[in-house]
Structure formats: structure tokens, C-alpha cells
Design a protein around this motif. Structure first.
Motif, PDB file in Angstrom:
ATOM      1  N   GLU A 313      12.431 -52.049 -15.742  1.00 13.33           N
ATOM      2  CA  GLU A 313      11.936 -51.012 -14.835  1.00 13.33           C
ATOM      3  C   GLU A 313      11.161 -51.638 -13.677  1.00 13.33           C
ATOM      4  O   GLU A 313      11.319 -51.224 -12.524  1.00 13.33           O
ATOM      5  CB  GLU A 313      11.042 -50.035 -15.600  1.00 13.33           C
ATOM      6  CG  GLU A 313      11.795 -49.063 -16.481  1.00 13.33           C
ATOM      7  CD  GLU A 313      12.505 -47.986 -15.661  1.00 13.33           C
ATOM      8  OE1 GLU A 313      11.826 -47.259 -14.909  1.00 13.33           O
ATOM      9  OE2 GLU A 313      13.740 -47.888 -15.764  1.00 13.33           O
ATOM     10  N   GLU A 314      10.312 -52.615 -13.984  1.00 14.12           N
ATOM     11  CA  GLU A 314       9.546 -53.273 -12.922  1.00 14.12           C
ATOM     12  C   GLU A 314      10.479 -53.953 -11.924  1.00 14.12           C
ATOM     13  O   GLU A 314      10.272 -53.864 -10.701  1.00 14.12           O
ATOM     14  CB  GLU A 314       8.593 -54.301 -13.527  1.00 14.12           C
ATOM     15  CG  GLU A 314       7.435 -53.695 -14.307  1.00 14.12           C
ATOM     16  CD  GLU A 314       6.609 -54.746 -15.019  1.00 14.12           C
ATOM     17  OE1 GLU A 314       5.376 -54.599 -15.063  1.00 14.12           O
ATOM     18  OE2 GLU A 314       7.192 -55.722 -15.541  1.00 14.12           O
ATOM     19  N   LEU A 315      11.502 -54.602 -12.426  1.00 12.03           N
ATOM     20  CA  LEU A 315      12.434 -55.302 -11.542  1.00 12.03           C
ATOM     21  C   LEU A 315      13.281 -54.320 -10.749  1.00 12.03           C
ATOM     22  O   LEU A 315      13.555 -54.535  -9.562  1.00 12.03           O
ATOM     23  CB  LEU A 315      13.314 -56.239 -12.357  1.00 12.03           C
ATOM     24  CG  LEU A 315      12.568 -57.421 -12.995  1.00 12.03           C
ATOM     25  CD1 LEU A 315      13.449 -58.153 -13.991  1.00 12.03           C
ATOM     26  CD2 LEU A 315      12.079 -58.388 -11.909  1.00 12.03           C
ATOM     27  N   LEU A 316      13.702 -53.216 -11.394  1.00  6.45           N
ATOM     28  CA  LEU A 316      14.506 -52.222 -10.681  1.00  6.45           C
ATOM     29  C   LEU A 316      13.730 -51.619  -9.519  1.00  6.45           C
ATOM     30  O   LEU A 316      14.179 -51.656  -8.366  1.00  6.45           O
ATOM     31  CB  LEU A 316      14.935 -51.118 -11.641  1.00  6.45           C
ATOM     32  CG  LEU A 316      15.545 -49.859 -10.976  1.00  6.45           C
ATOM     33  CD1 LEU A 316      16.828 -50.200 -10.245  1.00  6.45           C
ATOM     34  CD2 LEU A 316      15.777 -48.765 -12.008  1.00  6.45           C
ATOM     35  N   TRP A 317      12.552 -51.059  -9.805  1.00  4.53           N
ATOM     36  CA  TRP A 317      11.830 -50.340  -8.769  1.00  4.53           C
ATOM     37  C   TRP A 317      11.152 -51.288  -7.786  1.00  4.53           C
ATOM     38  O   TRP A 317      10.981 -50.935  -6.602  1.00  4.53           O
ATOM     39  CB  TRP A 317      10.829 -49.389  -9.398  1.00  4.53           C
ATOM     40  CG  TRP A 317      11.539 -48.326 -10.190  1.00  4.53           C
ATOM     41  CD1 TRP A 317      11.539 -48.144 -11.538  1.00  4.53           C
ATOM     42  CD2 TRP A 317      12.430 -47.340  -9.658  1.00  4.53           C
ATOM     43  NE1 TRP A 317      12.361 -47.105 -11.895  1.00  4.53           N
ATOM     44  CE2 TRP A 317      12.930 -46.583 -10.763  1.00  4.53           C
ATOM     45  CE3 TRP A 317      12.867 -47.009  -8.374  1.00  4.53           C
ATOM     46  CZ2 TRP A 317      13.821 -45.534 -10.606  1.00  4.53           C
ATOM     47  CZ3 TRP A 317      13.756 -45.959  -8.217  1.00  4.53           C
ATOM     48  CH2 TRP A 317      14.223 -45.234  -9.318  1.00  4.53           C
ATOM     49  N   GLY A 318      10.807 -52.478  -8.243  1.00  2.00           N
ATOM     50  CA  GLY A 318      10.323 -53.475  -7.295  1.00  2.00           C
ATOM     51  C   GLY A 318      11.423 -53.878  -6.329  1.00  2.00           C
ATOM     52  O   GLY A 318      11.191 -54.066  -5.127  1.00  2.00           O
ATOM     53  N   GLY A 319      12.647 -53.990  -6.835  1.00  2.00           N
ATOM     54  CA  GLY A 319      13.778 -54.295  -5.967  1.00  2.00           C
ATOM     55  C   GLY A 319      14.086 -53.157  -5.014  1.00  2.00           C
ATOM     56  O   GLY A 319      14.373 -53.380  -3.828  1.00  2.00           O
ATOM     57  N   VAL A 320      14.016 -51.906  -5.516  1.00  2.00           N
ATOM     58  CA  VAL A 320      14.282 -50.748  -4.653  1.00  2.00           C
ATOM     59  C   VAL A 320      13.285 -50.716  -3.493  1.00  2.00           C
ATOM     60  O   VAL A 320      13.645 -50.474  -2.336  1.00  2.00           O
ATOM     61  CB  VAL A 320      14.205 -49.435  -5.465  1.00  2.00           C
ATOM     62  CG1 VAL A 320      14.176 -48.225  -4.546  1.00  2.00           C
ATOM     63  CG2 VAL A 320      15.388 -49.347  -6.427  1.00  2.00           C
ATOM     64  N   ALA A 321      12.014 -50.968  -3.799  1.00  2.64           N
ATOM     65  CA  ALA A 321      10.979 -50.927  -2.767  1.00  2.64           C
ATOM     66  C   ALA A 321      11.208 -51.993  -1.699  1.00  2.64           C
ATOM     67  O   ALA A 321      10.821 -51.809  -0.533  1.00  2.64           O
ATOM     68  CB  ALA A 321       9.597 -51.107  -3.402  1.00  2.64           C
ATOM     69  N   ARG A 322      11.858 -53.088  -2.073  1.00  2.00           N
ATOM     70  CA  ARG A 322      12.059 -54.200  -1.139  1.00  2.00           C
ATOM     71  C   ARG A 322      13.513 -54.325  -0.669  1.00  2.00           C
ATOM     72  O   ARG A 322      13.875 -55.308  -0.048  1.00  2.00           O
ATOM     73  CB  ARG A 322      11.608 -55.506  -1.815  1.00  2.00           C
ATOM     74  CG  ARG A 322      10.123 -55.516  -2.142  1.00  2.00           C
ATOM     75  CD  ARG A 322       9.757 -56.632  -3.089  1.00  2.00           C
ATOM     76  NE  ARG A 322       8.327 -56.698  -3.343  1.00  2.00           N
ATOM     77  CZ  ARG A 322       7.674 -55.922  -4.208  1.00  2.00           C
ATOM     78  NH1 ARG A 322       8.353 -55.024  -4.926  1.00  2.00           N
ATOM     79  NH2 ARG A 322       6.375 -56.039  -4.366  1.00  2.00           N
ATOM     80  N   ARG A 323      14.351 -53.333  -1.028  1.00  2.00           N
ATOM     81  CA  ARG A 323      15.784 -53.358  -0.680  1.00  2.00           C
ATOM     82  C   ARG A 323      16.452 -54.626  -1.205  1.00  2.00           C
ATOM     83  O   ARG A 323      17.239 -55.282  -0.520  1.00  2.00           O
ATOM     84  CB  ARG A 323      15.996 -53.210   0.824  1.00  2.00           C
ATOM     85  CG  ARG A 323      15.432 -51.930   1.389  1.00  2.00           C
ATOM     86  CD  ARG A 323      15.788 -51.736   2.849  1.00  2.00           C
ATOM     87  NE  ARG A 323      17.232 -51.550   3.017  1.00  2.00           N
ATOM     88  CZ  ARG A 323      17.867 -50.390   2.839  1.00  2.00           C
ATOM     89  NH1 ARG A 323      17.185 -49.312   2.472  1.00  2.00           N
ATOM     90  NH2 ARG A 323      19.167 -50.302   3.020  1.00  2.00           N
ATOM     91  N   CYS A 324      16.096 -54.969  -2.435  1.00  2.00           N
ATOM     92  CA  CYS A 324      16.645 -56.152  -3.096  1.00  2.00           C
ATOM     93  C   CYS A 324      17.524 -55.691  -4.250  1.00  2.00           C
ATOM     94  O   CYS A 324      17.092 -54.884  -5.087  1.00  2.00           O
ATOM     95  CB  CYS A 324      15.507 -57.038  -3.614  1.00  2.00           C
ATOM     96  SG  CYS A 324      16.065 -58.554  -4.406  1.00  2.00           S
ATOM     97  N   CYS A 325      18.742 -56.173  -4.312  1.00  4.58           N
ATOM     98  CA  CYS A 325      19.733 -55.690  -5.283  1.00  4.58           C
ATOM     99  C   CYS A 325      19.529 -56.319  -6.657  1.00  4.58           C
ATOM    100  O   CYS A 325      20.116 -57.364  -6.977  1.00  4.58           O
ATOM    101  CB  CYS A 325      21.143 -55.973  -4.766  1.00  4.58           C
ATOM    102  SG  CYS A 325      21.510 -55.108  -3.233  1.00  4.58           S
ATOM    103  N   ILE A 326      18.705 -55.683  -7.474  1.00  5.22           N
ATOM    104  CA  ILE A 326      18.485 -56.091  -8.859  1.00  5.22           C
ATOM    105  C   ILE A 326      18.864 -54.908  -9.738  1.00  5.22           C
ATOM    106  O   ILE A 326      18.343 -53.805  -9.553  1.00  5.22           O
ATOM    107  CB  ILE A 326      17.023 -56.491  -9.113  1.00  5.22           C
ATOM    108  CG1 ILE A 326      16.587 -57.593  -8.142  1.00  5.22           C
ATOM    109  CG2 ILE A 326      16.829 -56.937 -10.557  1.00  5.22           C
ATOM    110  CD1 ILE A 326      15.103 -57.919  -8.212  1.00  5.22           C
TER     111      ILE A 326
END
Length: 409
Positions: A313-326
């Protein structure tokens, strides 16, 4: 969308999903089973682990929205009875879409001429050429398609796909082919025979590997959870372990770096997790096609540590916030409890009265805003709709009793 049409489903497990797909689109799909039920009812897993033909979850999954009748198509009386459908002078007599196995194809020779009828056959290798009489199973079809060769890790022999998929690929190809033939009939008034080979349907899965050979003259091999650069042999990791499972992330450079490495490294810098050499790389010009394997492994090491210290969850939403595809690797439980699928109304609880239970079914994955989606009906019990369907053909209950005593239904 297919409300005016009737499908006669004569398939075993090799083609069940074809009829289900057409049923999901609104067609009246009649599953024709031999007296006693289809062999596919014996496939597990079973509800509450009870090995019963009426409790097969496999059967439930691929026969929802269908009606079931029993009919012995190997008998002369059964074949005569089957012809009643297309001999009837009704408005629906020319509105047939038929999904069949090898038995259904043999019956075609004995059927009356119906130039508008669509026959769809699903066979292991097609009805002609050297393999026409050979049987198959999931592993055979996937192996002969070339896909098994690419499945697994490079330091071990090929492995089979975890869940059997060959028949699903063939069934969906059959459904698509049936709809194309239906469109052709709408334009010309002519029906067609749609011929689907399971091997050929599966051979479409790794088509990029064939193109890869044509472009590079390099035979693609098993890579496991990595992408291997043929020019250098560098293994670019794609599946990464985290605190509570796995995530998918590609170490792209150049123009793709803006959605992969550039925002990830910036995030690692924020968290104090990026070593100096990682900050100094110009990801807009970094080329993995020429980067040596040692450098690729050096880049992967701090990324692996960063992912390992965080949850999906941390990686998903951290990626969403930074437009990073995780992307989190979802488990079956994750899919069943997905908030997105729940709010889309994808999962539906369906009554199974004889079990005294409500079982969760997947809803429809194809929707049209202009047409109301049909509700999901549970998979039918053996011959559950004999009275209704044979009644539509004009047979009385007394006649049905006679047919049952003679082993026809």
C-alpha cells in the motif's frame, strides 16, 4: 446485447467459457449435457471440498447464466430431437450461434441445411492436418504452443502455468470468432463455420517472442521475474519483495524514465535511501541496452532495499503521488476484496438454494451503457431446464418421461 439469439452449447471443459461469454452478453445459452451430467462437473475444486458434480466450483464459474438440458446426442433419437431447434418455423430459427466440440461438428453432417446458422467448433488441433485425431490437455496445448518454454527461471527446466489457461484462451477466441461471424451474417445473411484450434489459440500468447526472433535473430528464453537484455546479458529485475508481498516495477531509462526511475530515485532521495552514485545518473540518457550487468545489479541493490522496507500500500500510493509506476502483485484474496471491483459492482452474491448458501460470482466484464446488463444467474443443475426448454419445443411432460425412460434425456 444478444437478447434475440440462442446458443446451443455442446462443449466440454475445452469450450465452456465461450458459451458463458455469449450468455453474459445476453444470449439464451442452452448447455446440452449427456444424461447424468457433463464430465466437466467432476472438475474441482468443490464447494466445501465435497466431490460432487453439483458442487464443482469449476462448473459454477464457467456455466453461469446458462440453462441446462440433458440429451443423449450419441443416440438416433437424441439427434432427431436436437434437430427440432432449427426445424421450427419461428422467428428465432435463423438466429443460432452454436459453440460445439468435436461431437457437435460430427452432427453437422446430419443436420438440415441452415445457411444462416453459425457453427463454432473448438478442437485440440483443428479438424484437418496430421494432428486432427489427437487429444490434448492444458499442459499439452501450452507446451506445443511454445509458451511453456518461456515459463520459469533460467536455471531450471520449463514449468507449467499455475492455473490451467489453454481452454480459456481457446474459448475466448471462439467467442470473438462467433461474434465476427455474427456481424458478417448481419451484413450478408450468411452463416459461417468458425474453426478454433486450441494449439493455435495458445500460440498467440507468446507472439512477441516470434517477432523478437525476426527482429533480433535471438531466441528468447526463460527469464523468471526479470527482463534480460540480449545485448549485454544484464538481468533487469521486475518483481520485487516488500514487507507484505511483492510489487512490480521496471527499471526503465531514457524517455520512459520519467514514470519509473526518475520519480523513484527522487522519492529515495527524500527518504535518505539513495546512494550518491544513484543520484548522479542521468536517467534521461541511461541506456539499459548497453549498460553492463554489474552496473544494473548495482542499481537494483538499493531499490530492492527500499522496496523491502515498505508495504504494498505504501509503495502503491507513494508511487501514485509521484506518478511512478509501481504495481502491487495482488493475491486472490486481494482481488476478491478489491475496493475498486466492489464499487464497480463486479462481485455478486448468488443464491444456491440446494446448498443453502450464497456464493460470490464475478459479474460482467463487458458492459454497454445503452443496454441493461443481464443479471448473473447461478450455474444450472443437471437438466434443470428440461421441462422449460423441451416445452418450448412442444414436448409434453408425458413425452419427456418416455424419453427419459429410453435414455434419451
Amino acid at each position: 446485447m444478444l437478447g434475440p439469439y440462442r446458443v446451443l452449447d455442446l462443449t466440454d471443459e475445452k469450450g465452456l467459457i465461450c458459451g458463458k461469454t455469449l450468455a453474459d452478453l445476453g444470449a439464451d445459452v442452452i448447455k446440452i449435457e449427456p444424461p447424468g451430467g457433463s464430465s466437466a462437473r467432476d472438475l474441482g475444486p468443490f464447494y466445501r471440498d465435497v466431490p460432487s458434480g453439483e458442487e464443482s466450483l469449476y462448473w459454477f464459474a464457467y456455466n453461469a447464466n446458462k440453462r441446462s438440458i440433458t440429451l443423449n446426442l450419441e443416440s438416433a433419437d437424441g439427434r432427431t430431437c436436437s434437430r427440432s431447434w432449427w426445424r421450427r418455423p419461428t422467428s428465432s430459427s435463423n438466429r443460432f450461434l452454436r459453440a460445439s466440440g468435436q461431437l457437435g461438428h460430427r452432427l453437422l453432417d446430419a443436420e438440415p441445411d441452415q445457411p444462416r446458422m453459425i457453427l463454432t467448433s473448438i478442437t485440440p488441433f483443428g479438424p484437418d492436418r496430421p494432428y486432427r485425431d489427437y487429444k490434448t490437455c492444458d499442459l499439452v496445448s501450452m507446451a506445443l504452443s511454445g509458451y511453456v518454454f518461456l515459463t520459469g527461471d533460467p536455471d531450471r527446466p520449463p514449468v507449467r502455468i499455475g492455473f490451467p489457461q489453454a481452454y480459456l484462451h481457446a474459448g475466448m477466441a471462439a467467442a470473438a470468432g462467433t461474434m465476427v461471424a455474427h456481424y458478417h451474417r448481419q451484413l450478408t445473411g450468411e452463416g459461417q463455420w468458425v474453426d478454433v484450434s486450441i494449439q493455435e489459440a495458445c500460440a498467440w500468447i507468446p507472439t512477441d517472442s516470434a517477432i523478437y526472433w525476426e527482429m533480433n535473430q535471438v531466441l528468447e528464453e526463460r527469464h523468471g521475474g526479470a527482463r534480460v537484455r540480449p545485448t549485454t546479458g544484464a538481468r533487469m529485475k521486475r518483481i520485487w519483495e516488500c514487507q507484505d508481498g511483492y510489487v512490480s516495477f521496471d527499471m526503465y531509462g531514457a524517455r520512459l524514465a520519467r514514470n519509473f526511475m526518475t520519480p523513484l530515485v527522487a522519492w529515495m532521495v527524500e527518504e535518505g535511501a539513495a546512494p550518491d552514485f544513484l543520484k548522479e545518473i542521468d536517467w534521461n540518457t541511461f541506456d539499459y541496452f548497453v549498460a553492463p550487468p554489474e552496473l544494473v545489479e548495482k542499481v537494483a541493490e538499493p531499490i530492492g532495499r527500499f522496496f523491502a522496507g515498505r508495504t504494498r500500500e505504501e509503495l502503491l500510493w507513494g508511487g501514485v503521488a509521484r506518478r511512478c509506476c509501481i504495481y502491487p502483485v495482488a493475491t486472490p484474496v486481494d482481488v476478491a476484496t478489491s475496493r475498486q471491483l466492489e464499487e464497480r459492482g463486479f462481485w455478486l452474491d448468488v443464491d444456491h438454494d440446494w446448498l443453502g448458501a450464497r456464493i460470490k460470482y464475478p459479474g460482467l466484464c463487458i458492459r454497454a451503457l445503452e443496454v441493461a446488463s443481464p443479471s448473473v444467474r447461478r450455474a444450472p443443475r443437471v437438466g434443470e431446464h428440461n421441462v422449460a426448454v423441451y416445452g418450448e419445443l412442444g414436448l409434453s411432460r408425458k413425452e419427456l418421461v418416455t424419453l427419459r425412460r429410453r435414455g434419451v434425456i
